[in-house]
Write an enzyme that holds these catalytic residues in place. Structure first.
Site, short mmCIF file in Angstrom:
data_model
loop_
_atom_site.label_atom_id
_atom_site.label_comp_id
_atom_site.label_asym_id
_atom_site.label_seq_id
_atom_site.Cartn_x
_atom_site.Cartn_y
_atom_site.Cartn_z
N ASP A 177 0.80 -1.23 0.00
CA ASP A 177 0.00 0.00 0.00
C ASP A 177 0.83 1.28 0.00
O ASP A 177 0.43 2.30 0.56
CB ASP A 177 -0.97 0.02 1.21
CG ASP A 177 -1.92 -1.17 1.18
OD1 ASP A 177 -2.22 -1.66 0.09
OD2 ASP A 177 -2.35 -1.59 2.27
N LYS A 188 1.81 2.06 -5.27
CA LYS A 188 2.34 1.49 -6.52
C LYS A 188 1.39 1.74 -7.69
O LYS A 188 1.82 2.09 -8.80
CB LYS A 188 2.57 -0.03 -6.36
CG LYS A 188 3.59 -0.37 -5.29
CD LYS A 188 3.66 -1.87 -5.04
CE LYS A 188 2.42 -2.46 -4.43
NZ LYS A 188 2.16 -2.05 -3.03
N GLY A 201 -4.48 -4.34 -3.75
CA GLY A 201 -5.49 -3.28 -3.83
C GLY A 201 -4.75 -2.05 -4.33
O GLY A 201 -4.07 -1.39 -3.55
N HIS A 202 -4.78 -1.84 -5.64
CA HIS A 202 -4.02 -0.73 -6.23
C HIS A 202 -4.98 0.37 -6.66
O HIS A 202 -5.91 0.13 -7.42
CB HIS A 202 -3.19 -1.22 -7.43
CG HIS A 202 -2.10 -2.18 -7.03
ND1 HIS A 202 -1.22 -2.73 -7.91
CD2 HIS A 202 -1.76 -2.66 -5.80
CE1 HIS A 202 -0.37 -3.51 -7.25
NE2 HIS A 202 -0.68 -3.49 -5.98
N GLN A 217 2.06 -6.00 -3.36
CA GLN A 217 2.58 -6.16 -2.00
C GLN A 217 3.87 -5.34 -1.82
O GLN A 217 4.00 -4.33 -2.48
CB GLN A 217 2.79 -7.65 -1.66
CG GLN A 217 1.48 -8.43 -1.49
CD GLN A 217 0.81 -8.85 -2.79
OE1 GLN A 217 1.45 -9.44 -3.64
NE2 GLN A 217 -0.47 -8.57 -2.96
N ARG A 271 -11.21 -1.03 9.42
CA ARG A 271 -10.31 -1.19 10.57
C ARG A 271 -9.13 -0.23 10.48
O ARG A 271 -8.55 -0.04 9.41
CB ARG A 271 -9.76 -2.62 10.54
CG ARG A 271 -9.88 -3.37 11.85
CD ARG A 271 -9.62 -4.83 11.64
NE ARG A 271 -8.49 -5.08 10.75
CZ ARG A 271 -7.60 -6.04 10.94
NH1 ARG A 271 -7.68 -6.82 11.98
NH2 ARG A 271 -6.64 -6.25 10.08
N HIS A 295 2.80 10.77 -0.26
CA HIS A 295 2.10 11.07 0.99
C HIS A 295 2.77 12.17 1.80
O HIS A 295 2.60 12.24 3.02
CB HIS A 295 1.96 9.80 1.85
CG HIS A 295 1.13 8.73 1.21
ND1 HIS A 295 1.62 7.88 0.24
CD2 HIS A 295 -0.16 8.36 1.39
CE1 HIS A 295 0.66 7.06 -0.14
NE2 HIS A 295 -0.43 7.32 0.53
N GLY A 316 -0.49 14.08 -3.14
CA GLY A 316 -1.93 13.85 -3.14
C GLY A 316 -2.20 12.58 -3.94
O GLY A 316 -1.32 12.10 -4.64
P1 GDP Z 1 -0.68 0.27 -3.62
O1 GDP Z 1 -1.27 -0.98 -3.07
O2 GDP Z 1 0.80 0.36 -3.42
O3 GDP Z 1 -1.05 0.51 -5.07
O4 GDP Z 1 -1.29 1.46 -2.78
P2 GDP Z 1 -2.85 1.63 -2.35
O5 GDP Z 1 -3.60 2.08 -3.54
O6 GDP Z 1 -3.33 0.42 -1.65
O7 GDP Z 1 -2.73 2.72 -1.23
C1 GDP Z 1 -2.23 3.98 -1.46
C2 GDP Z 1 -3.32 5.00 -1.08
O8 GDP Z 1 -2.74 6.28 -0.95
C3 GDP Z 1 -4.37 5.14 -2.16
O9 GDP Z 1 -5.58 5.49 -1.58
C4 GDP Z 1 -3.82 6.28 -3.01
O10 GDP Z 1 -4.82 6.97 -3.74
C5 GDP Z 1 -3.24 7.16 -1.94
N1 GDP Z 1 -2.08 7.96 -2.35
C6 GDP Z 1 -1.07 7.63 -3.19
N2 GDP Z 1 -0.14 8.60 -3.22
C7 GDP Z 1 -0.57 9.58 -2.37
C8 GDP Z 1 -0.03 10.85 -1.95
O11 GDP Z 1 1.05 11.27 -2.35
N3 GDP Z 1 -0.78 11.53 -1.04
C9 GDP Z 1 -1.97 11.10 -0.56
N4 GDP Z 1 -2.62 11.84 0.32
N5 GDP Z 1 -2.49 9.91 -0.93
C10 GDP Z 1 -1.79 9.17 -1.81
P1 IMO Z 2 -0.85 -4.18 -2.25
O1 IMO Z 2 -0.43 -4.70 -3.60
C1 IMO Z 2 -0.71 -4.71 2.10
C2 IMO Z 2 -0.70 -8.88 3.53
C3 IMO Z 2 -1.91 -9.41 4.25
C4 IMO Z 2 -1.27 -10.44 5.17
C5 IMO Z 2 -0.14 -11.01 4.30
C6 IMO Z 2 -0.51 -12.31 3.60
O2 IMO Z 2 -2.13 -3.46 -2.26
O3 IMO Z 2 0.27 -3.39 -1.64
P2 IMO Z 2 -2.05 -12.96 1.56
O4 IMO Z 2 -3.52 -12.82 1.36
O5 IMO Z 2 -1.23 -12.29 0.50
O6 IMO Z 2 -1.63 -14.39 1.77
O7 IMO Z 2 -1.75 -12.19 2.95
O8 IMO Z 2 0.14 -10.01 3.34
N1 IMO Z 2 -0.96 -8.30 2.20
C7 IMO Z 2 -0.92 -6.99 1.92
N2 IMO Z 2 -0.72 -5.92 2.72
N3 IMO Z 2 -0.87 -4.54 0.78
C8 IMO Z 2 -1.06 -5.61 -0.04
O9 IMO Z 2 -1.09 -5.50 -1.39
C9 IMO Z 2 -1.13 -6.89 0.53
N4 IMO Z 2 -1.31 -8.14 0.03
C10 IMO Z 2 -1.20 -8.98 1.05
O10 IMO Z 2 -2.56 -8.39 4.96
O11 IMO Z 2 -0.66 -9.80 6.26
MG MG Z 3 -2.81 -1.60 -1.84
#
Ligand code: GDP
Ligand code: IMO
Ligand code: MG
Length: 451
Positions: free
Chosen positions: A12, A15, A39-40, A224, A322, A350, A437
């Site tokens: 998270d 990416k 979850g991208h 991940q 959560r 961020h 952002g």
């Molecule tokens: P990923 O799993 O690495 O693709 O990241 P996620 O999408 O799960 O989580 C990143 C979250 O931060 C998302 O809600 C993005 O829209 C948000 N985000 C990404 N870059 C920034 C930033 O520079 N600032 C803020 N405030 N939010 C960001």
């Molecule tokens: P993105 O691509 C954050 C965590 C789960 C758990 C562990 C194993 O959005 O960054 P799994 O279902 O893969 O066997 O779970 O890895 N986990 C993540 N945490 N971002 C993710 O993906 C994750 N994918 C799995 O919460 O601790």
């Molecule tokens: Mg994610």
């Protein structure tokens, strides 16, 4: 050429947003590991896309490939495709014939094992671990097998009785319809027909190589993050694949020289977050039930600080709501990731979330049993004993981040630039972009590795 985007922390990091940003100049975007546990997020203007399996390049209409290193739930694949089509996109998605298939029994076993463990990993419940287990155990079913009904039936007839025995005899549960060979065969044969009709399957490595040979740019999208990599992460609180750079080779079929000649970009969230259990040395306060041993005793100041970052960053689970665990940026983690992946550049995002704090800290080293170390130790128990040494920075004010993004790097508040440049110099890796952002436009690009 290739550009590989990798999470440097615990997932998270942002990416999806970076893949979307740099995706403009790419021709192909390929996921190389994981499955629908990701979850991208891609934010374009008022539109937000949450992708769990499809590469983030779908939003820009790029050719997207789910690589051989992935595990694929066909149901998610088609649901996600249909949902994007309903939103007016026209996704061009290919799936590696060598990728492994997630079956309903994998999801069931994922849940059963979690329940059975004294210390849960807190998996996403998508059957990721059990599917990779079958891959390594040479009893998996691959995407290519779905297109050959005879092979599919033979494989299911071999593996399903074993799974029944595990569910019933090992865990003492009742096997349900997820373990009915005929049902599974019919459903998955139909998925195979749809894959064939839509001409979605590819021989991933040779397909990608031919695109590169034609002069196309390939963006590899990691899911991940490094600290939840099965080899380089905090085992056993990890996912079951290799998000690190080596995974981009094995998971696409492109050679290490191909990936290594390209760029490897580390995505860094400007602070630390963690979902679920496991160590987190730079954590602020804690989340009861997730932070090992935490019972709400951090004190009001630290609780307030954690809540501020959590609220500003929206660090709450998308499904459960959560609270996520939050903490200061941890350089030992980033040094570990920089070495394991060989980053050629970093994107730090961020920065806007931390605005408004009087003081911002970065963990610069650890004290482990009286010894100073500057990277993550090899065992999770050792990591859990690490005490962080911090460097303090003056905070920066809340500003109009949209204006900053359009004006460029020099418009970032000075204290934030000092923070960013400290990270850059400690990692000896150039800063390629800064996120201020969530939106596509809210990023300051210093270097675009996709020519
Ligand atoms: P990923 O799993 O690495 O693709 O990241 P996620 O999408 O799960 O989580 C990143 C979250 O931060 C998302 O809600 C993005 O829209 C948000 N985000 C990404 N870059 C920034 C930033 O520079 N600032 C803020 N405030 N939010 C960001
Ligand atoms: P993105 O691509 C954050 C965590 C789960 C758990 C562990 C194993 O959005 O960054 P799994 O279902 O893969 O066997 O779970 O890895 N986990 C993540 N945490 N971002 C993710 O993906 C994750 N994918 C799995 O919460 O601790
Ligand atoms: Mg994610």
């Amino acid at each position: 050429m290739t550009v590989t985007i990798i999470g440097s922390q615990l997932g998270d990091e942002g990416k999806g947003g970076t893949v979307d940003l740099y995706g403009e100049g790419a021709d192909v975007v390929v996921r190389y590991q994981g499955g629908d546990n990701a979850g991208h997020t891609v934010v374009v203007g008022e539109e937000t896309y949450e992708l769990s399996l499809l590469p983030s390049g779908v939003v820009r209409g790029k050719t997207c490939v789910i690589g051989n290193g992935c595990v694929v739930n066909p149901e998610t694949l088609f649901d996600e495709l249909d949902a994007l089509r309903e939103r007016g996109l026209d996704p061009d998605v290919r799936v590696a014939e060598r990728a492994h298939v997630i079956f309903p029994y994998h999801r069931r076993l994922d849940g059963i094992e979690e329940e059975d463990k004294d210390e849960e990993v807190g998996t996403t419940g998508r059957g990721i671990g059990p599917t990779y287990e079958d891959k390594a155990g040479r009893r998996g079913v691959r995407i290519g097998d779905l297109l050959d009904p005879e092979v599919l039936r033979t494989r299911l007839e071999y593996v399903v009785p074993q799974k029944c025995a595990v569910v019933e005899d090992v865990f003492g549960k009742e096997a349900g319809e997820e373990l009915d060979v005929d049902d599974l065969y019919e459903t998955y044969r139909t998925y195979g027909e749809r894959l064939a009709e839509e001409e979605m399957t590819v021989n991933c490595g040779s397909y990608l190589q031919s695109r590169i040979d034609d002069g196309d740019e390939v963006l590899c999208e990691g899911a991940q993050g490094t600290l939840i990599d099965i080899d380089h992460g905090n085992y056993p609180f990890v996912t079951s694949s290799n998000p690190t750079a080596g995974g981009a080779c094995t998971g696409t079929g492109l050679g290490p020289t191909e990936i290594g000649q390209g760029e490897i970009v580390g995505i860094v969230k400007g602070y630390a977050t963690r979902v679920g259990s496991g160590p987190m040395p730079s954590e602020l306060a804690g989340v009861e039930g997730d932070t090992p041993g935490y019972d709400g005793d951090a004190g009001e100041d630290e609780e307030n600080l954690a809540t501020y970052i959590r609220d500003e960053g929206g660090e709450y689970g998308t499904v459960t709501g959560r609270p996520r665990r939050v903490g200061w940026l941890d350089l030992p983690v980033l040094r570990h990731a920089t070495r394991a992946n060989g980053f050629t550049g970093i994107v730090v995002g961020h920065v806007d979330v931390l605005a408004g704090l009087d003081e911002v800290k970065i963990g610069v080293s650890y004290d482990l049993d009286g010894e100073t170390i500057d990277a993550v130790p090899p065992t999770t128990e050792q990591w859990g004993r690490c005490e962080v040494d911090y460097r303090s920075f003056e905070g920066w004010p809340e500003v109009d981040w949209d204006a900053v993004a359009s004006e460029g790097y020099e418009a970032i508040p000075e204290n934030a630039r000092e923070y960013l440049e400290f990270v850059e110099s400690e990692l000896e890796t150039p800063l390629y972009a800064v996120g201020v952002g969530p939106g596509r436009e809210e990023t300051i690009v210093l270097e675009n590795p996709v020519e």
